[in-house]
Design a protein around this motif. Structure first.
Motif, PDB file in Angstrom:
ATOM      1  N   VAL A 165       0.643  -1.188   0.211  1.00  0.00           N
ATOM      2  CA  VAL A 165       0.355   0.100   0.275  1.00  0.00           C
ATOM      3  C   VAL A 165       0.118   1.518  -0.406  1.00  0.00           C
ATOM      4  O   VAL A 165       2.005   1.313   0.855  1.00  0.00           O
ATOM      5  CB  VAL A 165      -1.243   0.112   0.958  1.00  0.00           C
ATOM      6  N   ALA A 166       0.289   2.860  -0.414  1.00  0.00           N
ATOM      7  CA  ALA A 166       0.994   3.160  -1.296  1.00  0.00           C
ATOM      8  C   ALA A 166       0.914   4.046   1.028  1.00  0.00           C
ATOM      9  O   ALA A 166      -0.285   4.686   1.417  1.00  0.00           O
ATOM     10  CB  ALA A 166       0.787   4.509  -2.422  1.00  0.00           C
ATOM     11  N   GLY A 167       2.352   4.478   1.350  1.00  0.00           N
ATOM     12  CA  GLY A 167       2.423   5.083   2.536  1.00  0.00           C
ATOM     13  C   GLY A 167       2.932   5.313   3.692  1.00  0.00           C
ATOM     14  O   GLY A 167       3.568   5.868   3.738  1.00  0.00           O
ATOM     15  N   PRO A 168       2.748   4.170   3.692  1.00  0.00           N
ATOM     16  CA  PRO A 168       3.446   3.312   5.633  1.00  0.00           C
ATOM     17  C   PRO A 168       4.728   3.285   5.297  1.00  0.00           C
ATOM     18  O   PRO A 168       5.269   2.471   3.737  1.00  0.00           O
ATOM     19  CB  PRO A 168       2.580   2.625   5.644  1.00  0.00           C
ATOM     20  N   ASN A 169       5.624   3.711   5.968  1.00  0.00           N
ATOM     21  CA  ASN A 169       7.301   2.332   5.771  1.00  0.00           C
ATOM     22  C   ASN A 169       7.501   1.934   6.235  1.00  0.00           C
ATOM     23  O   ASN A 169       7.067   1.041   6.693  1.00  0.00           O
ATOM     24  CB  ASN A 169       8.149   3.773   6.937  1.00  0.00           C
ATOM     25  N   LEU A 170       8.384   1.133   5.146  1.00  0.00           N
ATOM     26  CA  LEU A 170       8.415  -0.346   5.625  1.00  0.00           C
ATOM     27  C   LEU A 170       9.822  -0.742   7.171  1.00  0.00           C
ATOM     28  O   LEU A 170      10.038   0.182   6.854  1.00  0.00           O
ATOM     29  CB  LEU A 170       9.379  -0.884   4.280  1.00  0.00           C
ATOM     30  N   SER A 171       9.677  -1.385   7.108  1.00  0.00           N
ATOM     31  CA  SER A 171      10.474  -1.940   8.840  1.00  0.00           C
ATOM     32  C   SER A 171      11.775  -2.613   7.668  1.00  0.00           C
ATOM     33  O   SER A 171      12.125  -2.322   6.402  1.00  0.00           O
ATOM     34  CB  SER A 171      10.746  -3.562   8.530  1.00  0.00           C
ATOM     35  N   PRO A 172      13.343  -1.802   8.227  1.00  0.00           N
ATOM     36  CA  PRO A 172      14.316  -1.793   8.170  1.00  0.00           C
ATOM     37  C   PRO A 172      14.663  -3.695   7.155  1.00  0.00           C
ATOM     38  O   PRO A 172      15.141  -3.068   6.734  1.00  0.00           O
ATOM     39  CB  PRO A 172      15.167  -1.298   9.151  1.00  0.00           C
ATOM     40  N   GLY A 173      14.376  -4.467   7.896  1.00  0.00           N
ATOM     41  CA  GLY A 173      14.130  -5.657   7.086  1.00  0.00           C
ATOM     42  C   GLY A 173      13.962  -5.886   5.639  1.00  0.00           C
ATOM     43  O   GLY A 173      14.574  -6.227   5.102  1.00  0.00           O
ATOM     44  N   LEU A 174      12.835  -5.392   5.164  1.00  0.00           N
ATOM     45  CA  LEU A 174      12.587  -5.397   4.092  1.00  0.00           C
ATOM     46  C   LEU A 174      12.915  -4.189   3.156  1.00  0.00           C
ATOM     47  O   LEU A 174      12.602  -4.490   2.200  1.00  0.00           O
ATOM     48  CB  LEU A 174      10.750  -5.206   4.081  1.00  0.00           C
ATOM     49  N   ARG A 175      13.078  -2.613   4.121  1.00  0.00           N
ATOM     50  CA  ARG A 175      13.595  -1.457   3.072  1.00  0.00           C
ATOM     51  C   ARG A 175      15.748  -2.595   2.526  1.00  0.00           C
ATOM     52  O   ARG A 175      15.874  -2.213   1.488  1.00  0.00           O
ATOM     53  CB  ARG A 175      14.008  -0.386   3.618  1.00  0.00           C
ATOM     54  N   LYS A 176      15.924  -3.033   3.198  1.00  0.00           N
ATOM     55  CA  LYS A 176      17.169  -3.866   3.105  1.00  0.00           C
ATOM     56  C   LYS A 176      17.450  -5.295   1.918  1.00  0.00           C
ATOM     57  O   LYS A 176      18.373  -5.808   1.813  1.00  0.00           O
ATOM     58  CB  LYS A 176      18.235  -3.652   4.150  1.00  0.00           C
ATOM     59  N   SER A 177      15.993  -5.687   1.798  1.00  0.00           N
ATOM     60  CA  SER A 177      15.914  -7.160   1.177  1.00  0.00           C
ATOM     61  C   SER A 177      16.461  -7.019  -0.366  1.00  0.00           C
ATOM     62  O   SER A 177      16.360  -8.609  -0.474  1.00  0.00           O
ATOM     63  CB  SER A 177      14.560  -7.469   0.933  1.00  0.00           C
ATOM     64  N   GLY A 178      16.139  -6.512  -0.819  1.00  0.00           N
ATOM     65  CA  GLY A 178      16.360  -5.950  -2.305  1.00  0.00           C
ATOM     66  C   GLY A 178      15.326  -5.956  -3.111  1.00  0.00           C
ATOM     67  O   GLY A 178      15.576  -6.218  -4.587  1.00  0.00           O
ATOM     68  N   ALA A 179      13.797  -6.298  -2.375  1.00  0.00           N
ATOM     69  CA  ALA A 179      12.883  -6.332  -3.354  1.00  0.00           C
ATOM     70  C   ALA A 179      12.493  -5.097  -3.490  1.00  0.00           C
ATOM     71  O   ALA A 179      13.133  -3.931  -3.255  1.00  0.00           O
ATOM     72  CB  ALA A 179      11.481  -6.694  -2.224  1.00  0.00           C
ATOM     73  N   LYS A 180      11.806  -5.150  -4.963  1.00  0.00           N
ATOM     74  CA  LYS A 180      11.121  -3.681  -5.720  1.00  0.00           C
ATOM     75  C   LYS A 180      10.050  -3.122  -5.530  1.00  0.00           C
ATOM     76  O   LYS A 180       8.981  -4.233  -5.118  1.00  0.00           O
ATOM     77  CB  LYS A 180      11.466  -3.982  -6.871  1.00  0.00           C
ATOM     78  N   TRP A 181       9.312  -2.476  -4.215  1.00  0.00           N
ATOM     79  CA  TRP A 181       8.274  -2.673  -2.818  1.00  0.00           C
ATOM     80  C   TRP A 181       7.373  -1.196  -4.849  1.00  0.00           C
ATOM     81  O   TRP A 181       8.108  -0.159  -5.024  1.00  0.00           O
ATOM     82  CB  TRP A 181       8.350  -1.754  -2.841  1.00  0.00           C
TER      83      TRP A 181
END
Length: 281
Positions: A165-181
């Protein structure tokens, strides 16, 4: 009549008046009922507290709905059964997008938003209640033919295109996972992400709870698999506007915290219209 005995009869009027003045008026049952009715009528003329305006964005099956119509779903059904009888008046507003819900808390056009998690506790102009109503596990929804079977580490998500969803920040682990959100706007963001998943334009759709994808896929007849992510449970809580009346929020807090204590809502949700969650496979 024997000697020394006086005839027994009604006391003279003057005597009765003296007795009434001495001991006060004598009320019979009819008079007492009339006075009680008068006191009740007077009490009913006192202005009642305005209902709290309750809204939020769609998180199926917790919050469901259509534009312009009062929201519905498991949370509303539970609160109408367990919270409103405790003297809390609620007005159900239409569902909105995530951004609109938070903006409504800031400007005071909503008093309570039903579902929030994580960084949402730091929304300007709003505050979280200090209790949560549900603990959930983050999952990915993938197509039944997806090669993704398990995620032992978040680094396994590298290179995947994942809807959120647009808006909330991702957790640090998800941000560093290498996925394209890939972020989705609008009130129907969950349904839209599943449509994109079915069309093959997403590799997976991220959900902070296991109930939403299972419920929506079942309703749509869409075959999916749920893959649990190696992340801690997510507490779901409610937010209130700092512009809401403090006494009304305090009353809601007291009654709702008792209603949602322990696993009461979790057990209700498991039984809610056949939404028991299948085990991930």
């Amino acid at each position: 009549m024997t000697g020394g005995q006086a005839a027994q009869g009604p006391a003279p009027a003057a005597s009765r008046n003296v007795s009434a003045r001495r001991h006060g008026p004598v009320y019979n049952g009819a008079m007492l009922r009339s006075l009680a009715a008068l006191f009740l009528a007077a009490a009913c003329t006192c202005p009642a507290a305005a209902p709290l305006r309750v809204g939020g964005f769609i998180v199926a099956p917790l919050v469901l709905g259509e534009p312009g119509k009062p929201l519905r779903g498991a949370l509303r059904d539970f609160m109408e059964r367990e919270v409103m009888p405790g003297g809390v008046a609620l007005r159900w507003m239409p569902p909105s997008s995530l951004a609109e819900a938070y903006a409504s808390l800031r400007d005071g056009s909503l008093d309570v938003v039903l579902v929030a998690s994580g960084e949402a506790a730091r929304q300007p102009g709003a505050a979280p209640f200090d209790w949560n109503f549900l603990l959930t596990r983050p999952h990915l929804a993938v197509r039944d033919d997806s090669p993704l079977r398990a995620v032992p580490s978040l680094h396994r998500l590298a290179g995947l295109e994942i809807g959120w969803v647009a808006g909330p920040n991702l957790s640090p682990g998800l941000r560093k996972s290498g996925a394209k959100w890939l972020r989705t706007e609008g009130a129907d963001w969950q349904i839209e992400n599943l449509r994109r998943l079915r069309a093959g334009t997403l590799d997976a759709a991220y959900f902070e709870n296991e109930y939403s994808p299972a419920y929506l896929a079942r309703m749509a007849g869409m075959p999916i698999r749920l893959v649990r992510l190696p992340m801690p449970p997510r507490p779901f809580f409610m937010l209130y506007s700092l512009k809401a009346k403090k006494a009304d929020i305090a009353r809601f807090d007291r009654v709702a915290s008792a209603a949602f204590e322990g696993r009461r809502f979790h057990d209700f949700l498991e039984r809610y219209q056949g939404t028991g969650v299948p085990a991930p496979r």
